[in-house]
Design a protein around this motif. Structure first.
Motif, PDB file in Angstrom:
ATOM      1  N   PRO A  64      41.438  30.169  42.050  1.00  0.00           N
ATOM      2  CA  PRO A  64      40.314  29.902  41.150  1.00  0.00           C
ATOM      3  C   PRO A  64      40.513  30.614  39.813  1.00  0.00           C
ATOM      4  N   GLU A  65      40.297  29.913  38.721  1.00  0.00           N
ATOM      5  CA  GLU A  65      40.527  30.494  37.398  1.00  0.00           C
ATOM      6  C   GLU A  65      39.559  31.631  37.107  1.00  0.00           C
ATOM      7  N   ASN A  66      40.008  32.540  36.231  1.00  0.00           N
ATOM      8  CA  ASN A  66      39.179  33.661  35.793  1.00  0.00           C
ATOM      9  C   ASN A  66      38.709  34.535  36.960  1.00  0.00           C
ATOM     10  N   THR A  67      39.590  34.729  37.940  1.00  0.00           N
ATOM     11  CA  THR A  67      39.267  35.595  39.075  1.00  0.00           C
ATOM     12  C   THR A  67      40.393  36.610  39.260  1.00  0.00           C
ATOM     13  N   LEU A  68      40.088  37.701  39.957  1.00  0.00           N
ATOM     14  CA  LEU A  68      41.096  38.746  40.172  1.00  0.00           C
ATOM     15  C   LEU A  68      42.319  38.236  40.936  1.00  0.00           C
ATOM     16  N   PRO A  69      42.164  37.431  41.992  1.00  0.00           N
ATOM     17  CA  PRO A  69      43.354  36.909  42.675  1.00  0.00           C
ATOM     18  C   PRO A  69      44.237  36.062  41.763  1.00  0.00           C
ATOM     19  N   SER A  70      43.620  35.306  40.872  1.00  0.00           N
ATOM     20  CA  SER A  70      44.374  34.461  39.956  1.00  0.00           C
ATOM     21  C   SER A  70      45.169  35.307  38.964  1.00  0.00           C
ATOM     22  N   PHE A  71      44.549  36.360  38.444  1.00  0.00           N
ATOM     23  CA  PHE A  71      45.241  37.231  37.502  1.00  0.00           C
ATOM     24  C   PHE A  71      46.384  37.982  38.189  1.00  0.00           C
ATOM     25  N   GLU A  72      46.138  38.464  39.392  1.00  0.00           N
ATOM     26  CA  GLU A  72      47.172  39.192  40.130  1.00  0.00           C
ATOM     27  C   GLU A  72      48.364  38.290  40.415  1.00  0.00           C
ATOM     28  N   ALA A  73      48.104  37.052  40.801  1.00  0.00           N
ATOM     29  CA  ALA A  73      49.183  36.116  41.098  1.00  0.00           C
ATOM     30  C   ALA A  73      50.016  35.822  39.855  1.00  0.00           C
ATOM     31  N   ALA A  74      49.357  35.688  38.709  1.00  0.00           N
ATOM     32  CA  ALA A  74      50.076  35.409  37.467  1.00  0.00           C
ATOM     33  C   ALA A  74      50.988  36.574  37.092  1.00  0.00           C
ATOM     34  N   ILE A  75      50.496  37.785  37.251  1.00  0.00           N
ATOM     35  CA  ILE A  75      51.326  38.962  36.947  1.00  0.00           C
ATOM     36  C   ILE A  75      52.513  39.030  37.890  1.00  0.00           C
ATOM     37  N   ALA A  76      52.285  38.728  39.150  1.00  0.00           N
ATOM     38  CA  ALA A  76      53.367  38.764  40.140  1.00  0.00           C
ATOM     39  C   ALA A  76      54.470  37.768  39.793  1.00  0.00           C
ATOM     40  N   LEU A  77      54.103  36.670  39.123  1.00  0.00           N
ATOM     41  CA  LEU A  77      55.094  35.666  38.729  1.00  0.00           C
ATOM     42  C   LEU A  77      55.733  35.971  37.376  1.00  0.00           C
ATOM     43  N   GLY A  78      55.374  37.105  36.792  1.00  0.00           N
ATOM     44  CA  GLY A  78      56.036  37.526  35.563  1.00  0.00           C
ATOM     45  C   GLY A  78      55.317  37.209  34.271  1.00  0.00           C
ATOM     46  N   ALA A  79      54.022  36.952  34.321  1.00  0.00           N
ATOM     47  CA  ALA A  79      53.283  36.680  33.083  1.00  0.00           C
ATOM     48  C   ALA A  79      53.344  37.890  32.156  1.00  0.00           C
ATOM     49  N   ASP A  80      53.621  37.645  30.890  1.00  0.00           N
ATOM     50  CA  ASP A  80      53.623  38.710  29.884  1.00  0.00           C
ATOM     51  C   ASP A  80      52.211  39.011  29.406  1.00  0.00           C
ATOM     52  N   GLY A  81      51.322  38.030  29.562  1.00  0.00           N
ATOM     53  CA  GLY A  81      49.951  38.197  29.102  1.00  0.00           C
ATOM     54  C   GLY A  81      48.977  37.459  30.005  1.00  0.00           C
ATOM     55  N   ILE A  82      47.729  37.900  29.979  1.00  0.00           N
ATOM     56  CA  ILE A  82      46.652  37.271  30.728  1.00  0.00           C
ATOM     57  C   ILE A  82      45.572  36.858  29.728  1.00  0.00           C
ATOM     58  N   GLU A  83      45.210  35.557  29.740  1.00  0.00           N
ATOM     59  CA  GLU A  83      44.158  35.054  28.853  1.00  0.00           C
ATOM     60  C   GLU A  83      42.924  34.761  29.684  1.00  0.00           C
ATOM     61  N   LEU A  84      41.764  35.196  29.192  1.00  0.00           N
ATOM     62  CA  LEU A  84      40.530  35.012  29.945  1.00  0.00           C
ATOM     63  C   LEU A  84      39.354  34.786  29.009  1.00  0.00           C
ATOM     64  N   ASP A  85      38.233  34.323  29.577  1.00  0.00           N
ATOM     65  CA  ASP A  85      37.028  34.017  28.810  1.00  0.00           C
ATOM     66  C   ASP A  85      35.919  34.986  29.209  1.00  0.00           C
ATOM     67  N   VAL A  86      35.107  35.399  28.237  1.00  0.00           N
ATOM     68  CA  VAL A  86      34.034  36.335  28.569  1.00  0.00           C
ATOM     69  C   VAL A  86      32.675  35.901  28.014  1.00  0.00           C
ATOM     70  N   HIS A  87      31.653  36.270  28.776  1.00  0.00           N
ATOM     71  CA  HIS A  87      30.252  36.149  28.401  1.00  0.00           C
ATOM     72  C   HIS A  87      29.617  37.493  28.733  1.00  0.00           C
ATOM     73  N   ALA A  88      28.345  37.655  28.438  1.00  0.00           N
ATOM     74  CA  ALA A  88      27.648  38.892  28.781  1.00  0.00           C
ATOM     75  C   ALA A  88      26.319  38.572  29.448  1.00  0.00           C
ATOM     76  N   THR A  89      25.950  39.400  30.424  1.00  0.00           N
ATOM     77  CA  THR A  89      24.690  39.236  31.144  1.00  0.00           C
ATOM     78  C   THR A  89      23.533  39.710  30.268  1.00  0.00           C
ATOM     79  N   SER A  90      22.332  39.514  30.760  1.00  0.00           N
ATOM     80  CA  SER A  90      21.151  39.914  29.991  1.00  0.00           C
ATOM     81  C   SER A  90      21.070  41.423  29.792  1.00  0.00           C
ATOM     82  N   ASP A  91      21.725  42.184  30.682  1.00  0.00           N
ATOM     83  CA  ASP A  91      21.728  43.632  30.526  1.00  0.00           C
ATOM     84  C   ASP A  91      23.047  44.158  29.963  1.00  0.00           C
ATOM     85  N   GLY A  92      23.809  43.274  29.314  1.00  0.00           N
ATOM     86  CA  GLY A  92      24.962  43.701  28.534  1.00  0.00           C
ATOM     87  C   GLY A  92      26.265  43.918  29.270  1.00  0.00           C
ATOM     88  N   VAL A  93      26.380  43.460  30.502  1.00  0.00           N
ATOM     89  CA  VAL A  93      27.637  43.585  31.241  1.00  0.00           C
ATOM     90  C   VAL A  93      28.539  42.398  30.889  1.00  0.00           C
TER      91      VAL A  93
END
Length: 215
Positions: free
Chosen positions: A14-43
């Motif tokens: 699943p995109e934008n998840t920790l398993p997805s990022f870990e798998a990409a690094i394991a395959l030799g990704a030089d960079g990780i691209e992701l999307d961000v939003h913020a919750t109502s309490d600023g997280v």
């Protein structure tokens, strides 16, 4: 050339998840691209869309209410801080700000990050605000069409990275961005022949859904 995993490895996890990022690094990704939003309490959370499939809007919901909610099947929505701790110094982090007016919260998270992080957005005014504040991160702007004057566009935004959709990339565009001291990062390149064409044009990075396709 940077091989940048687009939201991790969405063809396998699943995109934008920790398993997805870990798998990409394991395959030799030089960079990780992701999307961000913020919750109502600023997280700051990592998710592509402004809401969930059930209609829940991230910006109107607290992190406590979202915690543990699946952003995708079998994986929970992570915070940007969690991704920073996962990636560490193993890859460059490329953060696309999608939520409106959340740049302060994003910069606060990245301030404590031990690795290298860059920020980019389709919201060029947001990037300009960050540039005027003198944030230490590299800044980039996303474009779907080739700009008439990419050098001027970068200078106006205070950015050094141009993220063009792959069909907008040309030798002239790469030359102009390099003349301004910037990088060209093409998205989204999932075909080896297209990747070779991008390499011949001199792009600095390829954003892809599957790092293994780029060799």
């Amino acid at each position: 050339m940077l091989r940048i995993a687009h939201r991790g490895l969405p063809r396998r996890h699943p995109e934008n998840t920790l398993p997805s990022f870990e798998a990409a690094i394991a395959l030799g990704a030089d960079g990780i691209e992701l999307d961000v939003h913020a919750t109502s309490d600023g997280v700051v959370v990592v998710h592509h869309d402004p809401g969930l499939g059930d209609g829940t809007e991230i910006r109107r919901t607290t992190w406590q209410a979202l915690r543990g909610v699946s952003g995708a099947p079998s994986a929970s929505m992570p915070t940007l801080d969690e991704v920073c701790r996962l990636v560490g110094t193993r890859a460059e982090l490329f953060v696309e700000i999608k939520g409106a007016g959340i740049e302060d919260a994003v910069v606060d998270v990245l301030r404590g990050y031990s690795g290298t992080a860059a920020i980019h957005s389709f919201d060029h005014a947001l990037i300009t605000r960050l540039a005027r504040r003198g944030v230490p991160n590299r800044l980039g702007i996303l474009v779907e069409d080739a700009p008439d004057d990419p050098r001027s566009l970068l200078e106006q935004a205070g950015a050094t990275d141009l993220w063009p959709e792959r069909r907008a990339v040309s030798a002239r565009l790469v030359r102009d961005v390099h003349a301004a001291g910037g990088r060209v990062i093409a998205w989204t390149v999932n075909d080896p022949e297209e990747a070779q064409r991008m390499a011949e044009l001199g792009v600095d990075g390829l954003c892809t859904d599957d790092v293994s396709l780029l060799g």
